[in-house]
Scaffold this motif. Sequence first.
Motif, PDB file in Angstrom:
ATOM      1  N   HIS A   1       0.829  -1.207   0.000  1.00 55.60           N
ATOM      2  CA  HIS A   1       0.000   0.000   0.000  1.00 55.60           C
ATOM      3  C   HIS A   1       0.865   1.260   0.000  1.00 55.60           C
ATOM      4  O   HIS A   1       0.555   2.226  -0.697  1.00 55.60           O
ATOM      5  N   ARG A   2       1.918   1.251   0.773  1.00 56.25           N
ATOM      6  CA  ARG A   2       2.797   2.434   0.841  1.00 56.25           C
ATOM      7  C   ARG A   2       3.425   2.740  -0.510  1.00 56.25           C
ATOM      8  O   ARG A   2       3.686   3.907  -0.817  1.00 56.25           O
ATOM      9  N   ARG A   3       3.667   1.731  -1.318  1.00 56.87           N
ATOM     10  CA  ARG A   3       4.266   1.935  -2.643  1.00 56.87           C
ATOM     11  C   ARG A   3       3.235   2.379  -3.685  1.00 56.87           C
ATOM     12  O   ARG A   3       3.605   2.901  -4.739  1.00 56.87           O
ATOM     13  N   ALA A   4       1.978   2.159  -3.417  1.00 53.94           N
ATOM     14  CA  ALA A   4       0.923   2.476  -4.395  1.00 53.94           C
ATOM     15  C   ALA A   4       0.627   3.976  -4.382  1.00 53.94           C
ATOM     16  O   ALA A   4       0.386   4.548  -3.326  1.00 53.94           O
ATOM     17  N   PRO A   5       0.644   4.604  -5.541  1.00 59.04           N
ATOM     18  CA  PRO A   5       0.305   6.030  -5.577  1.00 59.04           C
ATOM     19  C   PRO A   5      -1.174   6.262  -5.257  1.00 59.04           C
ATOM     20  O   PRO A   5      -2.029   5.458  -5.634  1.00 59.04           O
ATOM     21  N   PHE A   6      -1.431   7.353  -4.535  1.00 57.15           N
ATOM     22  CA  PHE A   6      -2.816   7.710  -4.257  1.00 57.15           C
ATOM     23  C   PHE A   6      -3.504   8.006  -5.580  1.00 57.15           C
ATOM     24  O   PHE A   6      -2.922   8.630  -6.464  1.00 57.15           O
ATOM     25  N   PRO A   7      -4.758   7.567  -5.727  1.00 53.37           N
ATOM     26  CA  PRO A   7      -5.490   7.843  -6.974  1.00 53.37           C
ATOM     27  C   PRO A   7      -5.742   9.348  -7.112  1.00 53.37           C
ATOM     28  O   PRO A   7      -6.677   9.896  -6.526  1.00 53.37           O
ATOM     29  N   GLY A   8      -4.860  10.012  -7.840  1.00 52.47           N
ATOM     30  CA  GLY A   8      -4.799  11.469  -7.909  1.00 52.47           C
ATOM     31  C   GLY A   8      -6.094  12.190  -8.203  1.00 52.47           C
ATOM     32  O   GLY A   8      -6.378  13.221  -7.595  1.00 52.47           O
TER      33      GLY A   8
ATOM     34  N   LEU B   1     -19.473   2.591  -3.894  1.00 47.38           N
ATOM     35  CA  LEU B   1     -19.788   3.796  -4.655  1.00 47.38           C
ATOM     36  C   LEU B   1     -18.635   4.285  -5.526  1.00 47.38           C
ATOM     37  O   LEU B   1     -18.806   5.210  -6.316  1.00 47.38           O
ATOM     38  N   ILE B   2     -17.457   3.699  -5.379  1.00 46.73           N
ATOM     39  CA  ILE B   2     -16.288   4.125  -6.154  1.00 46.73           C
ATOM     40  C   ILE B   2     -16.349   3.450  -7.512  1.00 46.73           C
ATOM     41  O   ILE B   2     -16.338   2.225  -7.609  1.00 46.73           O
ATOM     42  N   ASP B   3     -16.405   4.276  -8.567  1.00 45.03           N
ATOM     43  CA  ASP B   3     -16.575   3.725  -9.914  1.00 45.03           C
ATOM     44  C   ASP B   3     -15.265   3.592 -10.687  1.00 45.03           C
ATOM     45  O   ASP B   3     -15.260   3.103 -11.806  1.00 45.03           O
ATOM     46  N   ASP B   4     -14.147   4.002 -10.097  1.00 46.37           N
ATOM     47  CA  ASP B   4     -12.844   3.887 -10.729  1.00 46.37           C
ATOM     48  C   ASP B   4     -12.150   2.626 -10.201  1.00 46.37           C
ATOM     49  O   ASP B   4     -12.013   2.457  -8.987  1.00 46.37           O
ATOM     50  N   GLU B   5     -11.712   1.742 -11.099  1.00 47.17           N
ATOM     51  CA  GLU B   5     -11.164   0.449 -10.679  1.00 47.17           C
ATOM     52  C   GLU B   5      -9.916   0.607  -9.804  1.00 47.17           C
ATOM     53  O   GLU B   5      -9.796  -0.040  -8.760  1.00 47.17           O
ATOM     54  N   TYR B   6      -8.974   1.473 -10.205  1.00 47.96           N
ATOM     55  CA  TYR B   6      -7.759   1.644  -9.409  1.00 47.96           C
ATOM     56  C   TYR B   6      -8.097   2.193  -8.018  1.00 47.96           C
ATOM     57  O   TYR B   6      -7.601   1.690  -7.008  1.00 47.96           O
ATOM     58  N   CYS B   7      -8.946   3.188  -7.972  1.00 51.78           N
ATOM     59  CA  CYS B   7      -9.332   3.784  -6.688  1.00 51.78           C
ATOM     60  C   CYS B   7     -10.054   2.759  -5.814  1.00 51.78           C
ATOM     61  O   CYS B   7      -9.791   2.659  -4.614  1.00 51.78           O
ATOM     62  N   ARG B   8     -10.935   1.987  -6.404  1.00 49.91           N
ATOM     63  CA  ARG B   8     -11.661   0.959  -5.650  1.00 49.91           C
ATOM     64  C   ARG B   8     -10.685  -0.080  -5.090  1.00 49.91           C
ATOM     65  O   ARG B   8     -10.767  -0.462  -3.931  1.00 49.91           O
ATOM     66  N   ASP B   9      -9.711  -0.498  -5.912  1.00 50.88           N
ATOM     67  CA  ASP B   9      -8.700  -1.453  -5.441  1.00 50.88           C
ATOM     68  C   ASP B   9      -7.855  -0.853  -4.321  1.00 50.88           C
ATOM     69  O   ASP B   9      -7.510  -1.541  -3.357  1.00 50.88           O
ATOM     70  N   TYR B  10      -7.514   0.407  -4.449  1.00 54.39           N
ATOM     71  CA  TYR B  10      -6.718   1.111  -3.443  1.00 54.39           C
ATOM     72  C   TYR B  10      -7.448   1.110  -2.100  1.00 54.39           C
ATOM     73  O   TYR B  10      -6.883   0.769  -1.063  1.00 54.39           O
ATOM     74  N   TYR B  11      -8.737   1.469  -2.133  1.00 52.53           N
ATOM     75  CA  TYR B  11      -9.514   1.518  -0.892  1.00 52.53           C
ATOM     76  C   TYR B  11      -9.903   0.124  -0.399  1.00 52.53           C
ATOM     77  O   TYR B  11     -10.056  -0.084   0.807  1.00 52.53           O
ATOM     78  N   ALA B  12     -10.023  -0.837  -1.291  1.00 57.47           N
ATOM     79  CA  ALA B  12     -10.275  -2.218  -0.868  1.00 57.47           C
ATOM     80  C   ALA B  12      -9.060  -2.746  -0.094  1.00 57.47           C
ATOM     81  O   ALA B  12      -9.209  -3.450   0.909  1.00 57.47           O
ATOM     82  N   ARG B  13      -7.861  -2.369  -0.544  1.00 55.54           N
ATOM     83  CA  ARG B  13      -6.652  -2.773   0.180  1.00 55.54           C
ATOM     84  C   ARG B  13      -6.630  -2.114   1.564  1.00 55.54           C
ATOM     85  O   ARG B  13      -6.290  -2.745   2.563  1.00 55.54           O
ATOM     86  N   LEU B  14      -7.032  -0.848   1.644  1.00 52.19           N
ATOM     87  CA  LEU B  14      -7.133  -0.184   2.951  1.00 52.19           C
ATOM     88  C   LEU B  14      -8.111  -0.918   3.852  1.00 52.19           C
ATOM     89  O   LEU B  14      -7.869  -1.068   5.051  1.00 52.19           O
ATOM     90  N   ARG B  15      -9.204  -1.385   3.274  1.00 54.57           N
ATOM     91  CA  ARG B  15     -10.213  -2.112   4.063  1.00 54.57           C
ATOM     92  C   ARG B  15      -9.622  -3.406   4.620  1.00 54.57           C
ATOM     93  O   ARG B  15      -9.860  -3.755   5.775  1.00 54.57           O
ATOM     94  N   VAL B  16      -8.833  -4.105   3.820  1.00 56.63           N
ATOM     95  CA  VAL B  16      -8.193  -5.335   4.287  1.00 56.63           C
ATOM     96  C   VAL B  16      -7.193  -5.013   5.400  1.00 56.63           C
ATOM     97  O   VAL B  16      -7.126  -5.718   6.403  1.00 56.63           O
ATOM     98  N   LEU B  17      -6.429  -3.942   5.230  1.00 60.91           N
ATOM     99  CA  LEU B  17      -5.494  -3.530   6.287  1.00 60.91           C
ATOM    100  C   LEU B  17      -6.239  -3.289   7.598  1.00 60.91           C
ATOM    101  O   LEU B  17      -5.831  -3.776   8.655  1.00 60.91           O
ATOM    102  N   ALA B  18      -7.330  -2.540   7.526  1.00 60.25           N
ATOM    103  CA  ALA B  18      -8.118  -2.254   8.731  1.00 60.25           C
ATOM    104  C   ALA B  18      -8.679  -3.547   9.312  1.00 60.25           C
ATOM    105  O   ALA B  18      -8.693  -3.746  10.535  1.00 60.25           O
TER     106      ALA B  18
END
Length: 105
Positions: A17-24, A76-93
């Motif tokens: 996650h730390r290496r993944a860029p935030f979905p700008g 509600l996130i319709d962007d695949e990269y952003c959804r994957d980014y936040y899905a990874r955050l959900r797994v971390l939590a």
Amino acid sequence: MGKPDLNDRLLPLWEEHRRAPFPGRFRGVDIAGVELVLLDSSVAGLVMGELSGGLDHAEVAILWACITDLDKVLPLIDDEYCRDYYARLRVLAELVAPRYIPSAT
């Protein structure tokens, strides 16, 4: 063979996650009343706190609020990269959370 240590699962995912860029294009975006950048930084801080020795009572409350917010925004996130980014955050939590579930006695 013993049960894997939490950090054995948490650390590799955290490094990914730390290496993944935030979905700008989602910087400054609010979905369903949840500011995405703030949600990202909150979960990041909680993971770092867990890795540094654990969370206090206030941080546990924030953890559960973040999980609720993630569950609210993910569908509600319709962007695949952003959804994957936040899905990874959900797994971390989700990996941090079990230590903070009161036992049923």
